[in-house]
Enzyme design. Sequence first.
Site, PDB file in Angstrom:
ATOM      1  N   ASP A 124      10.594  22.476  28.168  1.00 37.26           N
ATOM      2  CA  ASP A 124      11.450  21.416  28.706  1.00 37.26           C
ATOM      3  C   ASP A 124      12.913  21.531  28.314  1.00 37.26           C
ATOM      4  OD1 ASP A 124      11.141  20.573  26.001  1.00 37.26           O
ATOM      5  OD2 ASP A 124      11.705  18.557  26.629  1.00 37.26           O
ATOM      6  N   GLU A 125      13.310  22.661  27.813  1.00 33.99           N
ATOM      7  CA  GLU A 125      14.684  22.819  27.323  1.00 33.99           C
ATOM      8  C   GLU A 125      15.171  24.217  27.632  1.00 33.99           C
ATOM      9  OE1 GLU A 125      16.082  22.171  23.141  1.00 33.99           O
ATOM     10  OE2 GLU A 125      14.088  21.313  23.011  1.00 33.99           O
ATOM     11  N   ASP A 159      17.834  19.351  28.796  1.00 35.57           N
ATOM     12  CA  ASP A 159      16.696  18.891  28.002  1.00 35.57           C
ATOM     13  C   ASP A 159      16.012  17.734  28.723  1.00 35.57           C
ATOM     14  OD1 ASP A 159      14.913  18.396  25.979  1.00 35.57           O
ATOM     15  OD2 ASP A 159      16.399  17.596  24.574  1.00 35.57           O
TER      16      ASP A 159
HETATM   17 MG   LIG Z   1      13.092  17.210  25.655  1.00 37.83          MG
END
Ligand SMILES: [Mg+2]
Length: 365
Positions: free
Chosen positions: A110-111, A16
């Site tokens: 983003d993960e 993350d």
């Molecule tokens: Mg994040």
Amino acid sequence: MNQMSTGPVRKIIHVDMDAFYASVEQRDNPELRGKPLAVGGSAARGVVAAASYEARAFGVHSAMPSVTAKRKCPDLIFVPPRFDVYRAVSQQIREIFAEYTPLIEPLSLDEAYLDVTQNLKGMEVATEIALEIRTKIKQVTGLNASAGISYNKFLAKMASDLNKPNGQAVITPKNGPAFVETLPVKKFHGVGPATAERMRKYGIETGLDLKSKPLAFLQEHFGKAGSYFYGIARGIDERQVKANRIRKSIGAEDTFVEDIDDLQLATAELRPLAEKVWRYCETGGMGARTVTVKIKYSDFTQATRSRTSPFPAADASGILDVASALLATVHPFARPVRLLGITLSSLTNEEGDDDLSRTQLDLGL
Ligand SMILES: [Mg+2]
């Protein structure tokens, strides 16, 4: 490799990025570094898409109306999002993941979950893989990532939050069940604010409370999610890491503290939902042609109304306009409204498909 009948313990990493959009903006503009920053529109109807850690210290967080954010942090700097840049960085990160495993399940730009049980580097220790990946991400993008390492997706995701920012944590099969017991259920992935509130009414506030409820009880009150909740209360989550997941629909809903009778009030509640589903679209580079509104009444009966347009909605207000018109068709309401939801479907995913074929090409090589 030892093949036990139960299968080997899986090694899952949840990666993350830290305050992703905001960190990209601070990376690219030195004047923004060290300052409270919100990515998003500052206009009356704007919403914070991401907040820097400096802004979070003032209580600013994503999905907060920009007006509220500005009140909490008068010096807050607003920067418009640059999704093309975020997507490019996301692609760089996924290429790093792909050096280790083809089993990559992105949750957003983003993960992602990675299954590294059998990885391309033959590395035994997943915490070492996570450290290498985070180091490479820093080298290639200049950005910090955090990671959670565990034996299933649920715990890996919980773990990535433990030492954020720029840290990682591992939850082993030995300490997983005890870890879950102490956590408030509202922190569990898959337990939103509405579900947490319902759980609270049944006396479920911690993982231990959740564990004390029989499976039948959880299924009766939470439907399909009941067996998932039963498992995670014990640190068990059998969901596989699914590579290249393609979404068929995107939904958001909200249960109100008090039931709503008035059309204008109900319409106002649609706005945050429209903005939320639109953010998913924007983040994933997707468009949606069908808007569905779900109306649940005080007696738990429900109605849905849909409209499909020839072209995808252009922005959150486009979605809101359709949703408001659909809601108006069921007014006067049969009963007071306890929940409203918006779901987008008929998703167009041109950019997403492009990413997909590129990823697969990379893996083939
Ligand atoms: Mg994040």
